[in-house]
Write an enzyme that holds these catalytic residues in place. Structure first.
Site, PDB file in Angstrom:
ATOM      1  N   ASN A   7       1.043  -1.442  -0.313  1.00 48.33           N
ATOM      2  CA  ASN A   7       0.048  -0.112  -0.123  1.00 48.33           C
ATOM      3  C   ASN A   7       0.681   1.146   0.208  1.00 48.33           C
ATOM      4  OD1 ASN A   7      -1.350   1.836   0.531  1.00 48.33           O
ATOM      5  ND2 ASN A   7      -3.050   1.128   2.240  1.00 48.33           N
ATOM      6  N   ARG A  99      -2.223  -2.066  -3.386  1.00 49.00           N
ATOM      7  CA  ARG A  99      -3.575  -1.216  -3.111  1.00 49.00           C
ATOM      8  C   ARG A  99      -3.594   0.084  -4.134  1.00 49.00           C
ATOM      9  NH1 ARG A  99      -4.367   3.599   0.890  1.00 49.00           N
ATOM     10  NH2 ARG A  99      -6.438   4.124   0.181  1.00 49.00           N
ATOM     11  N   HIS A 189     -12.255   4.278   0.342  1.00 46.79           N
ATOM     12  CA  HIS A 189     -12.375   3.037   1.501  1.00 46.79           C
ATOM     13  C   HIS A 189     -13.565   1.768   0.598  1.00 46.79           C
ATOM     14  CE1 HIS A 189     -11.914   6.550   4.587  1.00 46.79           C
ATOM     15  NE2 HIS A 189     -10.771   5.773   4.311  1.00 46.79           N
ATOM     16  N   LEU A 218     -14.667   5.526  10.278  1.00 45.15           N
ATOM     17  CA  LEU A 218     -14.152   6.569  10.726  1.00 45.15           C
ATOM     18  C   LEU A 218     -12.782   6.243  11.494  1.00 45.15           C
ATOM     19  CD1 LEU A 218     -17.802   6.851  13.005  1.00 45.15           C
ATOM     20  CD2 LEU A 218     -17.011   7.071  10.759  1.00 45.15           C
ATOM     21  N   GLY A 219     -11.689   6.896  10.835  1.00 48.99           N
ATOM     22  CA  GLY A 219     -10.044   6.955  11.240  1.00 48.99           C
ATOM     23  C   GLY A 219      -9.665   8.416  10.828  1.00 48.99           C
ATOM     24  N   ARG A 250      -9.777  16.849   6.839  1.00 47.09           N
ATOM     25  CA  ARG A 250     -11.025  16.994   5.778  1.00 47.09           C
ATOM     26  C   ARG A 250     -11.844  17.477   6.343  1.00 47.09           C
ATOM     27  NH1 ARG A 250      -9.454  11.584   2.730  1.00 47.09           N
ATOM     28  NH2 ARG A 250      -8.112  11.375   3.948  1.00 47.09           N
ATOM     29  N   GLU A 398      -7.542  -4.606   5.700  1.00 45.39           N
ATOM     30  CA  GLU A 398      -8.186  -4.425   4.104  1.00 45.39           C
ATOM     31  C   GLU A 398      -7.172  -5.405   2.986  1.00 45.39           C
ATOM     32  OE1 GLU A 398      -8.273   0.523   3.605  1.00 45.39           O
ATOM     33  OE2 GLU A 398      -8.428  -0.237   5.607  1.00 45.39           O
TER      34      GLU A 398
HETATM   35  P1  ADP Z   1      -6.460   6.307   9.297  1.00 44.43           P
HETATM   36  O1  ADP Z   1      -7.497   6.812   8.422  1.00 44.43           O
HETATM   37  O2  ADP Z   1      -5.109   7.173   8.624  1.00 44.43           O
HETATM   38  O3  ADP Z   1      -6.226   4.600   8.666  1.00 44.43           O
HETATM   39  P2  ADP Z   1      -6.509   5.300  11.698  1.00 44.43           P
HETATM   40  O4  ADP Z   1      -8.121   4.948  11.259  1.00 44.43           O
HETATM   41  O5  ADP Z   1      -5.414   4.573  12.198  1.00 44.43           O
HETATM   42  O6  ADP Z   1      -6.537   6.849  10.628  1.00 44.43           O
HETATM   43  O7  ADP Z   1      -7.585   5.954  12.467  1.00 44.43           O
HETATM   44  C1  ADP Z   1      -6.738   7.281  13.131  1.00 44.43           C
HETATM   45  C2  ADP Z   1      -7.852   8.354  13.948  1.00 44.43           C
HETATM   46  O8  ADP Z   1      -7.954   7.494  15.077  1.00 44.43           O
HETATM   47  C3  ADP Z   1      -6.997   9.297  15.089  1.00 44.43           C
HETATM   48  O9  ADP Z   1      -7.968  10.078  14.956  1.00 44.43           O
HETATM   49  C4  ADP Z   1      -6.949   8.731  16.329  1.00 44.43           C
HETATM   50  O10 ADP Z   1      -7.359   9.726  17.576  1.00 44.43           O
HETATM   51  C5  ADP Z   1      -8.391   7.382  16.570  1.00 44.43           C
HETATM   52  N1  ADP Z   1      -7.981   6.825  17.923  1.00 44.43           N
HETATM   53  C6  ADP Z   1      -7.064   5.342  17.910  1.00 44.43           C
HETATM   54  N2  ADP Z   1      -7.896   5.317  18.846  1.00 44.43           N
HETATM   55  C7  ADP Z   1      -8.612   6.184  19.333  1.00 44.43           C
HETATM   56  C8  ADP Z   1      -9.023   5.931  20.775  1.00 44.43           C
HETATM   57  N3  ADP Z   1      -9.214   4.735  21.951  1.00 44.43           N
HETATM   58  N4  ADP Z   1      -9.909   6.616  21.192  1.00 44.43           N
HETATM   59  C9  ADP Z   1     -10.574   7.927  20.002  1.00 44.43           C
HETATM   60  N5  ADP Z   1     -10.049   7.620  19.428  1.00 44.43           N
HETATM   61  C10 ADP Z   1      -8.815   6.995  19.036  1.00 44.43           C
END
Ligand code: ADP
Length: 414
Positions: A7, A99, A189, A218-219, A250, A398
C-alpha cells in the site's frame, strides 16, 4: 501462496506478507507472516517490521524514493535477521497485490497488471494526483526487483462502489461534465467496506445477498457506505476522498460557494483552497487544536474545551445524518450499522454519542458491551438483544481483501 501486499502512499509504504490458501469450499484462509510500515520516504525514513510471534523491529534509514523503500524492505524480508517462516529468497514471494486508490470507471474489479493496466492507472492519475503515482511507482519497483514473471494484481479502492446507480453517483451538475470529464461520485475505502460486508456475512452465517448494513469507516479519513444485498449502493466520499463526513483534517461536505467567497475575502487561490479543505479543516479546523480524536476527547473531558466539544458534536451529528439518510433511502432495510477504522474500533465514547439518538431508528445500544469494544474479541455486538437495528464493532482488514483478490486473479478464479 505467499503474497506481498503493498500500500504505497505519497510518502509512505505499508506492507504485509500473507500466506493465503483457498479451501475446498472456496473460502480464503489467510495468515499474516509479517507486517510493516515505512514513513517519510524521500528523507530520513522510519521503518517498523512486525514479524508474527516476534518483537517489533524499528529502523531509521535514508530512503530517497519508493524504489529504494521497496528494495530495502525486500532485502530485510529475506535476511536471516528477519527469521520469517518460509521466506528465504525473493523466489518465495509468489505474487504481489497492490492497493491502487483510483480505478476510475474503467476498473470495476481487481486485475492482473500488464502494460495496458499500467496505462489505465496512469490515465486515472489526474483523479488521484497524490495516490495513483505512488501506487504505480510501487508496481514498477516490484517489477524491477522481482522481474515480470511474478504476477502483480491491482486492487482498487473505488472498485467496490462500481455498483452505485446513476442516481447515487451523479452530482447535481450539468450532465455534460460527467460525459466529458467523468465528474461523478466514485467513493473510496472500498476494500474496507467490502471487508466489513464479508465479515458480517461470516459472523452471521448468511449469504452475500442478505447483507444489508451501513458500514462506517471512521479513521483519519472517514466514510459511510450503504450496502444492500452485499453491494455498495451509496457512499459518502465522492469525486475525491474530500466529500462527505467531517474527518481529521478534511472538511467533508461544504457549500462550494464558500470557496469563491474566500477567494474574494482572503485572496485564496485554488491551491490555497485545496490545502484549506484537505489539510486544515475537519476536527483540526473546528477545534483549532488537533485532528486526533483521542486528544480531542481528552481536551473535552479534562479541560472542558468548548471547541473540542464542538468538533466532536459536529463529527457525530454528521455521521448520524448519513446513517439516517441511507436508512430512509432503502426503506429501513438495514439490519446493522458497523463501526470500523481507528475511531470506530477504539472509541466507545464516539460510538455511544452516534448511537444514542439513533433510538429513532430502533437502535438500542448496550452501553456495557459498547464500553468493552474489541477487548479480547475480534468483533462485538454493541446493541441489545431487543434492538431492532443492530450495531457492531469490527476491525477492518483491507490487506486481507487485497490478498484474496490477488490469489483469485493469479489462479484465474472469478
Ligand atoms: P487512517 O485513516 O489514517 O488509517 P486510523 O484508522 O488509524 O487512521 O484512525 C486514526 C484516528 O483514530 C485518530 O483520530 C485517532 O485519534 C483515532 N483513535 C485511535 N484510537 C482511539 C481511541 N482509543 N479513542 C479515540 N480515538 C482513537
Amino acid at each position: 501462496m505467499k503474497i506481498l501486499v503493498l500500500n504505497s502512499g505519497s510518502s509512505s509504504l505499508k506492507f504485509q506478507v500473507i500466506e493465503v490458501r483457498i479451501t475446498e469450499s472456496g473460502e480464503c484462509d489467510a495468515q499474516y507472516l509479517v507486517k510493516g510500515l515505512v514513513e517519510s520516504i524521500g528523507s530520513y525514513s522510519q521503518l517498523t517490521f512486525n514479524v508474527s510471534g516476534q518483537p517489533k523491529v524499528r529502523q531509521s534509514q535514508s530512503l530517497k524514493d519508493h524504489q529504494a523503500a521497496i528494495d530495502h524492505v525486500m532485502r530485510w524480508l529475506i535476511s536471516p535477521a528477519a527469521k520469517i517462516d518460509g521466506i528465504q529468497s525473493y523466489a518465495d514471494i509468489e505474487a504481489v497485490g497492490h492497493r491502487v486508490v483510483h480505478g476510475g470507471e474503467r476498473f470495476a474489479k481487481s486485475i492482473l497488471v500488464d502494460d495496458d493496466v499500467k496505462s489505465g492507472i496512469e490515465d486515472c492519475m489526474e483523479l488521484a494526483p497524490l495516490h495513483n503515482p505512488a501506487n504505480l511507482k510501487g508496481i514498477e519497483a516490484v517489477t524491477a526487483l522481482l522481474g515480470s514473471a511474478v504476477p502483480q494484481v491491482a486492487v482498487f479502492d473505488t472498485a467496490f462502489h462500481s455498483t452505485l446507480s446513476e442516481q447515487a453517483y451523479l452530482y447535481g451538475l450539468p450532465y455534460q461534465y460527467y460525459r466529458r470529464y467523468k465528474i461523478r461520485r466514485y467513493g473510496f475505502h472500498g476494500n474496507s467496506h467490502r471487508y466489513i460486508a464479508y465479515k458480517h456475512r461470516k459472523i452471521n452465517q448468511i449469504p452475500r445477498e442478505s447483507v444489508n448494513i451501513i458500514s462506517l469507516h471512521l479513521g483519519n479519513g472517514c466514510s459511510a457506505c450503504s450496502i444492500q444485498a452485499g453491494k455498495s449502493v451509496d457512499t459518502s466520499m465522492g469525486f475525491t476522498p474530500l466529500d462527505g463526513l467531517v474527518m481529521g483534517t478534511r472538511s467533508g461536505d461544504v457549500d462550494a460557494s464558500i470557496l469563491h467567497y474566500l477567494h474574494l475575502k482572503e485572496g485564496f487561490s485554488f491551491d490555497d483552497v485545496d490545502n484549506l479543505l484537505n489539510k486544515r479543516s475537519g476536527l483540526l479546523g473546528i477545534s483549532g487544536l488537533t485532528s486526533d480524536m483521542r486528544e480531542l476527547i481528552d481536551e473535552a473531558e479534562e479541560c472542558n474545551d468548548r471547541r473540542a466539544k464542538l468538533a466532536i458534536d459536529i463529527f457525530c451529528r454528521n455521521v448520524r445524518k448519513y446513517i439516517a439518510a441511507y436508512y430512509v433511502e432503502v426503506a429501513g432495510n438495514v439490519d446493522a450499522i458497523v463501526f470500523t477504522g481507528g475511531i470506530g474500533e477504539n472509541s466507545a465514547e464516539i460510538r455511544r454519542r452516534i448511537c444514542e439518538p439513533l433510538s429513532a431508528l430502533g437502535l438500542d445500544i448496550d452501553l456495557a458491551e459498547n464500553k468493552l469494544g474489541l477487548k479480547s474479541v475480534d468483533y462485538r455486538v454493541i446493541s441489545t438483544q431487543e434492538s431492532k437495528l443492530q450495531a457492531y464493532v469490527v476491525p477492518t482488514d483491507e490487506e486481507f481483501i487485497i490478498a484474496v483478490d490477488t490469489i483469485r486473479r493469479v489462479e484465474g478464479i472469478e
